[in-house]
Motif scaffolding. Structure first.
Motif, PDB file in Angstrom:
ATOM      1  N   ASN A  71       0.801  -1.221   0.000  1.00  0.00           N
ATOM      2  CA  ASN A  71       0.000   0.000   0.000  1.00  0.00           C
ATOM      3  C   ASN A  71       0.838   1.277   0.000  1.00  0.00           C
ATOM      4  OD1 ASN A  71      -2.608   1.462   2.052  1.00  0.00           O
ATOM      5  ND2 ASN A  71      -2.611   1.122  -0.145  1.00  0.00           N
ATOM      6  N   VAL A  72       2.156   1.140   0.066  1.00  0.00           N
ATOM      7  CA  VAL A  72       3.061   2.292  -0.036  1.00  0.00           C
ATOM      8  C   VAL A  72       2.791   3.046  -1.337  1.00  0.00           C
ATOM      9  CG1 VAL A  72       5.484   3.012  -0.066  1.00  0.00           C
ATOM     10  CG2 VAL A  72       4.794   1.030   1.294  1.00  0.00           C
ATOM     11  N   TRP A  73       2.360   2.291  -2.348  1.00  0.00           N
ATOM     12  CA  TRP A  73       2.070   2.882  -3.660  1.00  0.00           C
ATOM     13  C   TRP A  73       1.069   4.032  -3.546  1.00  0.00           C
ATOM     14  CZ3 TRP A  73       3.960   3.292  -8.260  1.00  0.00           C
ATOM     15  CH2 TRP A  73       3.156   3.604  -9.350  1.00  0.00           C
ATOM     16  N   TYR A 123       3.298 -11.225  -4.286  1.00  0.00           N
ATOM     17  CA  TYR A 123       3.805 -10.116  -5.102  1.00  0.00           C
ATOM     18  C   TYR A 123       2.776  -9.742  -6.163  1.00  0.00           C
ATOM     19  CZ  TYR A 123       7.513  -7.297  -7.283  1.00  0.00           C
ATOM     20  OH  TYR A 123       8.270  -6.270  -7.768  1.00  0.00           O
ATOM     21  N   ALA A 124       2.304 -10.727  -6.918  1.00  0.00           N
ATOM     22  CA  ALA A 124       1.363 -10.467  -8.014  1.00  0.00           C
ATOM     23  C   ALA A 124       0.040  -9.908  -7.490  1.00  0.00           C
ATOM     24  CB  ALA A 124       1.128 -11.740  -8.816  1.00  0.00           C
ATOM     25  N   ALA A 125      -0.475 -10.506  -6.413  1.00  0.00           N
ATOM     26  CA  ALA A 125      -1.744 -10.053  -5.852  1.00  0.00           C
ATOM     27  C   ALA A 125      -1.622  -8.637  -5.303  1.00  0.00           C
ATOM     28  CB  ALA A 125      -2.194 -11.016  -4.758  1.00  0.00           C
ATOM     29  N   GLY A 126      -0.529  -8.368  -4.583  1.00  0.00           N
ATOM     30  CA  GLY A 126      -0.317  -7.032  -4.038  1.00  0.00           C
ATOM     31  C   GLY A 126      -0.195  -5.989  -5.125  1.00  0.00           C
ATOM     32  N   LEU A 127       0.500  -6.331  -6.190  1.00  0.00           N
ATOM     33  CA  LEU A 127       0.674  -5.420  -7.326  1.00  0.00           C
ATOM     34  C   LEU A 127      -0.680  -5.099  -7.954  1.00  0.00           C
ATOM     35  CD1 LEU A 127       3.251  -4.257  -8.833  1.00  0.00           C
ATOM     36  CD2 LEU A 127       2.893  -6.074 -10.492  1.00  0.00           C
ATOM     37  N   LEU A 128      -1.470  -6.135  -8.218  1.00  0.00           N
ATOM     38  CA  LEU A 128      -2.771  -5.972  -8.861  1.00  0.00           C
ATOM     39  C   LEU A 128      -3.739  -5.189  -7.982  1.00  0.00           C
ATOM     40  CD1 LEU A 128      -4.560  -6.788 -11.314  1.00  0.00           C
ATOM     41  CD2 LEU A 128      -5.265  -8.776  -9.970  1.00  0.00           C
ATOM     42  N   ASN A 151      -3.219  -3.180  -5.329  1.00  0.00           N
ATOM     43  CA  ASN A 151      -2.852  -1.796  -5.025  1.00  0.00           C
ATOM     44  C   ASN A 151      -2.918  -0.886  -6.243  1.00  0.00           C
ATOM     45  OD1 ASN A 151      -1.955  -1.343  -2.079  1.00  0.00           O
ATOM     46  ND2 ASN A 151      -1.038  -3.319  -2.587  1.00  0.00           N
ATOM     47  N   PHE A 152      -2.506  -1.381  -7.406  1.00  0.00           N
ATOM     48  CA  PHE A 152      -2.592  -0.550  -8.611  1.00  0.00           C
ATOM     49  C   PHE A 152      -4.051  -0.271  -8.964  1.00  0.00           C
ATOM     50  CE2 PHE A 152       1.818  -0.734  -9.144  1.00  0.00           C
ATOM     51  CZ  PHE A 152       2.197   0.053 -10.221  1.00  0.00           C
ATOM     52  N   LEU A 153      -4.881  -1.327  -8.992  1.00  0.00           N
ATOM     53  CA  LEU A 153      -6.288  -1.141  -9.339  1.00  0.00           C
ATOM     54  C   LEU A 153      -7.025  -0.351  -8.264  1.00  0.00           C
ATOM     55  CD1 LEU A 153      -7.239  -4.602 -10.890  1.00  0.00           C
ATOM     56  CD2 LEU A 153      -6.707  -2.466 -12.065  1.00  0.00           C
ATOM     57  N   MET A 202      -6.202   3.302  -8.659  1.00  0.00           N
ATOM     58  CA  MET A 202      -6.880   3.811  -9.856  1.00  0.00           C
ATOM     59  C   MET A 202      -8.370   3.997  -9.606  1.00  0.00           C
ATOM     60  SD  MET A 202      -4.911   1.577 -12.791  1.00  0.00           S
ATOM     61  CE  MET A 202      -5.771   2.331 -14.173  1.00  0.00           C
ATOM     62  N   GLN A 203      -8.965   3.066  -8.878  1.00  0.00           N
ATOM     63  CA  GLN A 203     -10.384   3.189  -8.536  1.00  0.00           C
ATOM     64  C   GLN A 203     -10.618   4.371  -7.599  1.00  0.00           C
ATOM     65  OE1 GLN A 203     -12.272   0.357  -5.763  1.00  0.00           O
ATOM     66  NE2 GLN A 203     -13.791  -0.052  -7.364  1.00  0.00           N
ATOM     67  N   PHE A 204      -9.714   4.571  -6.649  1.00  0.00           N
ATOM     68  CA  PHE A 204      -9.840   5.677  -5.703  1.00  0.00           C
ATOM     69  C   PHE A 204      -9.863   7.018  -6.427  1.00  0.00           C
ATOM     70  CE2 PHE A 204      -7.785   8.955  -3.070  1.00  0.00           C
ATOM     71  CZ  PHE A 204      -8.650   8.974  -1.976  1.00  0.00           C
ATOM     72  N   TYR A 205      -9.005   7.173  -7.443  1.00  0.00           N
ATOM     73  CA  TYR A 205      -8.948   8.422  -8.203  1.00  0.00           C
ATOM     74  C   TYR A 205      -9.906   8.425  -9.387  1.00  0.00           C
ATOM     75  CZ  TYR A 205      -4.913   9.892  -5.483  1.00  0.00           C
ATOM     76  OH  TYR A 205      -4.091  10.284  -4.464  1.00  0.00           O
ATOM     77  N   ASP A 206     -10.708   7.362  -9.491  1.00  0.00           N
ATOM     78  CA  ASP A 206     -11.703   7.258 -10.558  1.00  0.00           C
ATOM     79  C   ASP A 206     -11.043   7.284 -11.937  1.00  0.00           C
ATOM     80  OD1 ASP A 206     -14.279   6.834 -11.360  1.00  0.00           O
ATOM     81  OD2 ASP A 206     -14.840   8.944 -11.435  1.00  0.00           O
ATOM     82  N   TRP A 207      -9.908   6.592 -12.041  1.00  0.00           N
ATOM     83  CA  TRP A 207      -9.199   6.520 -13.321  1.00  0.00           C
ATOM     84  C   TRP A 207      -9.659   5.337 -14.182  1.00  0.00           C
ATOM     85  CZ3 TRP A 207      -3.725   7.137 -10.766  1.00  0.00           C
ATOM     86  CH2 TRP A 207      -3.564   8.479 -10.366  1.00  0.00           C
ATOM     87  N   LEU A 208     -10.602   4.539 -13.681  1.00  0.00           N
ATOM     88  CA  LEU A 208     -11.008   3.323 -14.382  1.00  0.00           C
ATOM     89  C   LEU A 208     -12.236   3.530 -15.268  1.00  0.00           C
ATOM     90  CD1 LEU A 208     -10.534   0.703 -11.528  1.00  0.00           C
ATOM     91  CD2 LEU A 208      -9.057   1.104 -13.487  1.00  0.00           C
ATOM     92  N   ARG A 209     -12.709   4.757 -15.351  1.00  0.00           N
ATOM     93  CA  ARG A 209     -13.893   4.993 -16.179  1.00  0.00           C
ATOM     94  C   ARG A 209     -13.560   4.829 -17.662  1.00  0.00           C
ATOM     95  NH1 ARG A 209     -15.981  10.767 -14.364  1.00  0.00           N
ATOM     96  NH2 ARG A 209     -13.731  11.157 -14.518  1.00  0.00           N
TER      97      ARG A 209
END
Length: 319
Positions: free
Chosen positions: A34-36, A300-305, A307-309, A312-319
């Protein structure tokens, strides 16, 4: 952030990992946890956390390297960003004690020897206190108590009455929305730390394996290393309790933002355990198909997926 990654690599190499493993762990630390969240936006709170994270990593590296003047200085700088980071000065004191105390007779001179190396950290700390007095008439007031949300809080900024709810937020699972068919993560006060910080899962597995080996007497190292690991972990736990005594757990964000503050020390604990029994992170000849390697790869893979998604959802970048 880049400077923090650099020091994360240096800490890993200092703990015995090679180049490939050190880079793998540093990117895992920043991108798959979550540092991301606090590295993509320069909101004042995020900026402070990102900077404190980097400064704490720098302090840890120089403490491990025996450069205690630099270690205390960078930790003092981290305290200017996130005051609770001062807790970890006890780790540096322990490392100083371990390296320079040769006999009980020179205990009193432990901090007096080469005292000049502590002057920069002391001056930096005093400068904070002077600034706080000039602004708020209190050397220990950083201004948080003047925020509207705390001025209106009956129990104030910190209270033991907040502990129960905030501890619950550390393990609160996301909710599935049957209407939108989406998994909804909490945007306030945090979500389950094991989902957004897979480093905790890797750490738990590493601890279990180490304990099993110790019981079977198949792992050994200097007692001082065990003390360093336990002390670091205990201080991180105390830090969590202090954070949970805060009125909120970070306001609007994805994940569990305040817990980011303890992650540099959790990273250190993981690396030190790995130095004793290396199967989790650096499986022999990088055989990632081994159980330990598979677990780490999945985390690693789950954390990457996630946290990135999630960001992106938090900033509403997935529209």
């Amino acid at each position: 952030m880049l400077l923090g990654v650099f020091y994360a690599v240096r800490i890993a190499k200092h703990c015995g990992l090679d180049d490939w493993q050190s880079i793998l762990l540093a990117t895992f630390l920043y991108c798959a946890n979550n540092v991301w969240m606090v590295t993509v936006d320069a909101w004042v709170w995020f900026f402070a956390q990102n900077l404190a994270f980097t400064l704490t990593l720098m302090s840890i590296y120089y403490g491990l390297s025996g450069k205690f003047g630099r270690s205390f200085f960078f930790l003092a700088a981290a305290v200017g960003c996130r005051p609770f980071q001062i807790i970890y000065s006890l780790i540096i004191v322990y490392w100083l004690f371990k390296k320079e105390l040769n006999s009980i007779e020179n205990f009193r001179s432990l901090f007096l020897r080469r005292i000049y190396r502590f002057v920069p950290a002391l001056l930096l700390g005093v400068s904070y206190m002077i600034l706080n007095v000039l602004r708020f008439d209190n050397p220990f007031e950083f201004g948080h108590n003047y925020l509207p949300e705390f001025l209106m809080a009956e129990e104030g900024q910190f209270s033991v009455t907040y502990l129960a709810d905030n501890l619950h937020h550390l393990f609160e699972l996301p909710v599935f929305d049957s209407n939108t068919k989406k998994l909804i993560f909490q945007q306030f006060n945090g979500t389950c730390i094991f989902i957004v910080f897979p480093i905790f899962i890797v750490l738990i597995i590493s601890c279990v394996k180490l304990i099993c080996k110790l019981l079977k007497r198949r792992a050994a190292c200097e007692t001082q290393e065990y003390i360093s690991i336990v002390l670091s972990f205990v201080l991180a736990c105390i830090h969590v309790l202090l954070l949970c005594a805060h009125k909120t757990m970070g306001g609007a964000h994805f994940g569990n933002r305040y817990i980011i503050d303890i992650i540099p020390v959790i990273y250190l604990v993981l690396l030190k355990i790995n130095a004793i029994q290396p199967e989790i992170i650096n499986a022999e000849k990088y055989k990632m198909y081994r159980l330990e390697g598979v677990i780490f790869s999945v985390c690693y893979a789950a954390g990457l997926l996630i946290n990135f998604l999630g960001v992106m959802q938090f900033y509403d970048w997935l529209r």
